[in-house]
Write a protein that holds these residues in place. Structure first.
Motif, short mmCIF file in Angstrom:
data_model
loop_
_atom_site.label_atom_id
_atom_site.label_comp_id
_atom_site.label_asym_id
_atom_site.label_seq_id
_atom_site.Cartn_x
_atom_site.Cartn_y
_atom_site.Cartn_z
N ILE A 28 -6.45 0.36 3.63
CA ILE A 28 -5.82 0.28 5.03
C ILE A 28 -4.77 -0.66 5.31
CG2 ILE A 28 -6.75 -0.28 7.43
CD1 ILE A 28 -9.25 0.57 6.55
N MET A 29 -4.72 -1.35 4.58
CA MET A 29 -3.38 -2.44 4.82
C MET A 29 -2.16 -1.88 4.37
SD MET A 29 -2.95 -5.10 6.52
CE MET A 29 -1.28 -5.95 6.68
N THR B 127 12.76 0.63 0.99
CA THR B 127 12.24 1.62 0.10
C THR B 127 11.27 0.90 -1.06
OG1 THR B 127 14.32 1.23 -1.17
CG2 THR B 127 13.93 3.04 0.66
N LEU B 128 11.71 -0.17 -1.68
CA LEU B 128 10.98 -0.59 -2.71
C LEU B 128 9.42 -1.06 -2.08
CD1 LEU B 128 10.64 -1.91 -5.53
CD2 LEU B 128 11.58 -4.36 -4.58
N GLU B 129 9.16 -1.63 -0.92
CA GLU B 129 7.86 -1.88 -0.46
C GLU B 129 7.23 -0.78 -0.17
OE1 GLU B 129 4.28 -3.46 1.24
OE2 GLU B 129 6.11 -4.52 0.04
N PHE B 130 7.86 0.58 0.26
CA PHE B 130 7.10 1.79 0.37
C PHE B 130 6.69 2.14 -0.89
CE2 PHE B 130 7.35 6.33 0.43
CZ PHE B 130 6.61 6.54 1.51
N SER B 131 7.50 2.18 -1.95
CA SER B 131 6.90 2.73 -3.30
C SER B 131 5.91 1.85 -3.92
CB SER B 131 8.24 2.82 -4.27
OG SER B 131 8.71 1.70 -4.49
N ILE B 132 5.82 0.57 -3.63
CA ILE B 132 4.67 -0.35 -4.14
C ILE B 132 3.44 0.07 -3.52
CG2 ILE B 132 4.04 -2.76 -4.36
CD1 ILE B 132 6.75 -3.28 -4.91
N ALA B 133 3.50 0.16 -2.05
CA ALA B 133 2.27 0.40 -0.99
C ALA B 133 1.78 1.85 -1.38
CB ALA B 133 2.81 0.09 0.40
N LEU B 134 2.61 2.87 -1.63
CA LEU B 134 2.12 4.22 -1.76
C LEU B 134 1.46 4.35 -3.18
CD1 LEU B 134 2.26 7.02 -0.69
CD2 LEU B 134 4.44 7.45 -1.98
N ALA B 135 2.12 3.77 -4.11
CA ALA B 135 1.53 3.57 -5.56
C ALA B 135 0.08 3.04 -5.60
CB ALA B 135 2.45 3.00 -6.65
N TYR B 136 0.12 1.73 -4.80
CA TYR B 136 -1.18 1.10 -5.07
C TYR B 136 -2.12 1.84 -4.03
CZ TYR B 136 -4.62 -2.47 -4.91
OH TYR B 136 -5.91 -3.08 -5.17
N SER B 137 -1.87 2.65 -2.92
CA SER B 137 -2.74 3.44 -2.09
C SER B 137 -3.09 4.57 -2.85
CB SER B 137 -2.03 3.84 -0.89
OG SER B 137 -1.59 2.79 -0.12
N ILE B 138 -2.36 5.37 -3.59
CA ILE B 138 -2.89 6.30 -4.38
C ILE B 138 -3.85 6.02 -5.44
CG2 ILE B 138 -2.26 8.12 -6.00
CD1 ILE B 138 0.48 8.34 -4.42
N CYS B 139 -3.62 5.09 -6.03
CA CYS B 139 -4.41 4.50 -7.12
C CYS B 139 -5.83 4.03 -6.42
CB CYS B 139 -3.76 3.45 -8.00
SG CYS B 139 -2.56 4.05 -9.07
N SER B 140 -5.83 3.42 -5.44
CA SER B 140 -6.99 2.96 -4.74
C SER B 140 -7.70 4.02 -4.17
CB SER B 140 -6.65 1.86 -3.45
OG SER B 140 -5.85 0.94 -3.86
N CYS B 141 -7.34 5.02 -3.59
CA CYS B 141 -7.84 6.37 -3.00
C CYS B 141 -8.51 7.09 -4.32
CB CYS B 141 -7.00 7.20 -2.52
SG CYS B 141 -6.55 7.10 -0.91
N CYS B 142 -7.86 7.08 -5.36
CA CYS B 142 -8.64 7.75 -6.67
C CYS B 142 -9.51 6.74 -7.24
CB CYS B 142 -7.36 7.71 -7.72
SG CYS B 142 -6.27 9.26 -7.21
#
Length: 174
Positions: free
Chosen positions: A89-90, A138-153
């Motif tokens: 969520i964060m 954009t760096l923060e966006f990519s880090i948060a997106l990658a972690y969110s995708i892996c967390s969802c999976c």
């Protein structure tokens, strides 16, 4: 299914959390720098330069990145389902924050009204700082997106019963 093989190790999570914290601290320092820079302007004929990112304190939103990084480190060390959900969520909130910040920064950089010649140097320096912050958003966006995708999976895998318990799953990454 694409998510089955995406797994973040504990070391990778610690690195991602540390990077998010460093980006957040950088943004807070840049907010303080811009605050001092723009407060030192002299009222002139054409006025002072106050961009939209300054008025909204956009760079002070780096505190959200610091909190998200701390959540990631906490979950990497002591993984629980509720911790993973809170971290997810964060990070989604950080993604939304960075999208808003990128939009505001692009609006700021695309419009430049003339300012007093006394404040031109400060306005130019502030715009250069905004360009640097645009890259870090954009760096923060990519880090948060990658972690969110892996967390969802990871949560989806646990929900289906494919994986073992959370501590066993975290220990099996070593």
């Amino acid at each position: 299914m694409a998510c089955v093989h995406s797994k973040i190790s504990t070391a990778d999570s610690l690195v991602l959390g540390a990077i998010q914290i460093m980006i957040g601290v950088f943004h807070v320092f840049m907010w303080y720098f811009l605050l001092v820079l723009y407060m030192g302007q002299i009222k002139g004929v054409f006025g002072t330069y106050e961009p939209i990112t300054y008025k909204t304190a956009c760079t002070s939103w780096g505190t959200f990145f610091i909190i998200a990084g701390a959540f990631i480190i906490r979950v990497a060390r002591h993984p629980t389902r509720s911790g993973i959900v809170c971290t997810l969520i964060m990070n989604i909130f950080c993604i939304m924050t960075t999208i808003i910040a990128i939009t505001l920064t692009i609006i700021e950089l695309s419009h430049f009204e003339s300012v007093s010649y006394r404040n031109y140097g400060q306005a130019k320096l502030g715009r250069e700082v905004s360009r640097v912050l645009l890259f870090s958003y954009t760096l923060e966006f990519s880090i948060a997106l990658a972690y969110s995708i892996c967390s969802c999976c990871s949560l989806f895998r646990r929900h289906e019963g494919d994986a073992t318990s959370v501590p066993e799953d975290a220990e099996s990454t070593f």
